[in-house]
Design a protein around this motif. Structure first.
Motif, PDB file in Angstrom:
ATOM      1  N   GLY A  20       0.821  -1.193   0.000  1.00 46.93           N
ATOM      2  CA  GLY A  20       0.000   0.000   0.000  1.00 46.93           C
ATOM      3  C   GLY A  20       0.853   1.240   0.000  1.00 46.93           C
ATOM      4  N   TYR A  21       0.202   2.353   0.182  1.00 49.02           N
ATOM      5  CA  TYR A  21       0.955   3.599   0.241  1.00 49.02           C
ATOM      6  C   TYR A  21       0.318   4.552   1.244  1.00 49.02           C
ATOM      7  CZ  TYR A  21      -2.501   4.544  -3.427  1.00 49.02           C
ATOM      8  OH  TYR A  21      -3.663   4.636  -4.157  1.00 49.02           O
ATOM      9  N   VAL A  22       1.158   5.429   1.708  1.00 46.35           N
ATOM     10  CA  VAL A  22       0.746   6.401   2.715  1.00 46.35           C
ATOM     11  C   VAL A  22       1.021   7.790   2.153  1.00 46.35           C
ATOM     12  CG1 VAL A  22       1.188   7.291   5.041  1.00 46.35           C
ATOM     13  CG2 VAL A  22       1.283   4.831   4.605  1.00 46.35           C
ATOM     14  N   GLY A  23       0.082   8.672   2.268  1.00 45.45           N
ATOM     15  CA  GLY A  23       0.276  10.045   1.822  1.00 45.45           C
ATOM     16  C   GLY A  23      -0.225  10.988   2.878  1.00 45.45           C
ATOM     17  N   ILE A  24       0.672  11.546   3.620  1.00 50.12           N
ATOM     18  CA  ILE A  24       0.290  12.355   4.775  1.00 50.12           C
ATOM     19  C   ILE A  24       0.705  13.799   4.569  1.00 50.12           C
ATOM     20  CG2 ILE A  24       0.568  12.701   7.246  1.00 50.12           C
ATOM     21  CD1 ILE A  24       1.138   9.727   7.469  1.00 50.12           C
ATOM     22  N   TYR A  39       3.690   6.761  11.471  1.00 50.97           N
ATOM     23  CA  TYR A  39       2.282   6.524  11.217  1.00 50.97           C
ATOM     24  C   TYR A  39       2.034   5.026  11.213  1.00 50.97           C
ATOM     25  CZ  TYR A  39      -2.442   7.192   9.952  1.00 50.97           C
ATOM     26  OH  TYR A  39      -3.801   7.185  10.015  1.00 50.97           O
ATOM     27  N   TRP A 107       4.785   0.885   0.645  1.00 51.35           N
ATOM     28  CA  TRP A 107       5.327  -0.145   1.532  1.00 51.35           C
ATOM     29  C   TRP A 107       4.900  -1.523   1.065  1.00 51.35           C
ATOM     30  CZ3 TRP A 107       1.543  -3.190   3.506  1.00 51.35           C
ATOM     31  CH2 TRP A 107       0.252  -2.644   3.584  1.00 51.35           C
TER      32      TRP A 107
ATOM     33  N   ILE B  14      -5.459   8.746   4.651  1.00 47.93           N
ATOM     34  CA  ILE B  14      -4.005   8.983   4.617  1.00 47.93           C
ATOM     35  C   ILE B  14      -3.249   7.736   4.135  1.00 47.93           C
ATOM     36  CG2 ILE B  14      -3.824  10.890   6.254  1.00 47.93           C
ATOM     37  CD1 ILE B  14      -3.558   7.231   7.204  1.00 47.93           C
ATOM     38  N   ALA B  15      -3.973   6.650   3.884  1.00 44.90           N
ATOM     39  CA  ALA B  15      -3.278   5.451   3.394  1.00 44.90           C
ATOM     40  C   ALA B  15      -4.247   4.596   2.598  1.00 44.90           C
ATOM     41  CB  ALA B  15      -2.701   4.650   4.561  1.00 44.90           C
ATOM     42  N   VAL B  16      -3.709   3.943   1.593  1.00 44.71           N
ATOM     43  CA  VAL B  16      -4.463   2.962   0.817  1.00 44.71           C
ATOM     44  C   VAL B  16      -3.679   1.662   0.855  1.00 44.71           C
ATOM     45  CG1 VAL B  16      -5.229   2.314  -1.491  1.00 44.71           C
ATOM     46  CG2 VAL B  16      -5.591   4.650  -0.672  1.00 44.71           C
ATOM     47  N   SER B  17      -4.350   0.578   1.192  1.00 41.61           N
ATOM     48  CA  SER B  17      -3.645  -0.687   1.392  1.00 41.61           C
ATOM     49  C   SER B  17      -4.355  -1.830   0.678  1.00 41.61           C
ATOM     50  CB  SER B  17      -3.571  -1.019   2.887  1.00 41.61           C
ATOM     51  OG  SER B  17      -2.971   0.042   3.608  1.00 41.61           O
ATOM     52  N   ILE B  38      -6.880   9.150  -1.327  1.00 39.20           N
ATOM     53  CA  ILE B  38      -5.889   9.824  -0.473  1.00 39.20           C
ATOM     54  C   ILE B  38      -6.199  11.327  -0.405  1.00 39.20           C
ATOM     55  CG2 ILE B  38      -3.492  10.641  -0.436  1.00 39.20           C
ATOM     56  CD1 ILE B  38      -3.375   7.961   0.591  1.00 39.20           C
TER      57      ILE B  38
END
Lengths: 113, 141
Positions: A20-24, A39, A107, B14-17, B38
């Protein structure tokens, strides 16, 4: 004689892959040490003794507190890391930045059989 | 694979999994395989755009003076009168000695003092200053 690596058919050793990915934009949690900023990402349960968590790619900013944002470069890069803090929690964390980092990263959690 | 959007305490994604199995948690919202919410807000079962707050950037002194001249509608004579105004002697000294060249921040007190001084000396009006503040360069603008 070479370095020992995965078996030729390594895919058969993999039980699961989650990614997945995180975008903060803001709002990373604050801690101490390697968790100065982090996070937590919820994942499906894995066996932490057989799973590996990695950050695949990342991009980050630091805010200077006065409305200016700097893309990080080598000498002051915010380098995010990933580790499993429980069977269902992946922590994206970094210990080095000052200021208020903004972080985007992808990640992967690979669980072996 | 199950795809989820993870929301924070403000309901912002804030996250996509892509997870190997089902997860049941209030902060994990199941989404379609091609969805990418997001930055969006989860409200009443839908993803809504969130207004981006305006962030003003730091400018340098040349940019600041140009903003003043432009918004005050000054010609060369008016500009020179501003520089030579004896009522602004202290203000200019502070401006030149205290304020770093490239660190003019819209929300710092020295900017308010500087613009307030120009108003008090009759070189700008409050309306012109208000317009200047509204036009202050923005991050990404």
């Amino acid at each position: 004689m070479g370095i020992s690596t995965f078996p030729a058919d390594s895919s058969s050793q993999i039980a699961s892959i989650q990614e997945g990915y995180v975008g903060i934009a803001s709002g990373l949690s604050s801690g101490s040490g390697q968790d100065k900023f982090y996070y937590d990402v919820t994942i499906s349960a894995v066996d932490t003794t057989k799973a590996v968590a990695t950050v695949v790619g990342s991009f980050s900013f630091t805010a200077n507190g006065e409305g200016t944002y700097y893309a990080n470069y080598a000498s002051s890069a915010i380098v995010p890391y990933a580790r499993l803090t429980s069977s269902t929690n992946l922590r994206i964390h970094t210990g080095n930045p000052n200021g208020s980092p903004r972080l985007m990263c992808s990640w992967k959690v690979v669980e072996y059989a | 694979m199950m795809r989820y959007a993870q929301i924070n305490t403000n309901s912002i994604c804030i996250a996509v999994s892509n997870l190997k199995g089902e997860v049941t948690a209030a902060h994990m919202i199941p989404i379609a395989d091609d969805a990418n919410p997001i930055g969006k807000k989860w409200e009443n079962g839908t993803w809504n755009d969130v207004a981006t707050p305006i962030t003003y950037r730091t400018i340098n002194k040349m940019e600041a003076i140009k903003l003043v001249i432009t918004h005050a509608g000054m010609d060369a004579a008016a500009e020179e009168a501003m520089y030579d105004d004896p009522n602004l002697s202290l203000l200019w000294k502070r401006w030149n000695n205290w304020v770093p060249y490239d660190d003019i921040n819209r929300d710092k007190p020295d900017v308010a003092e500087f613009l307030g001084g120009l108003i008090a000396a009759g070189h700008m009006t409050q309306a012109q200053v208000d317009a200047l503040m509204a036009d202050w360069p923005k991050v990404g603008g």
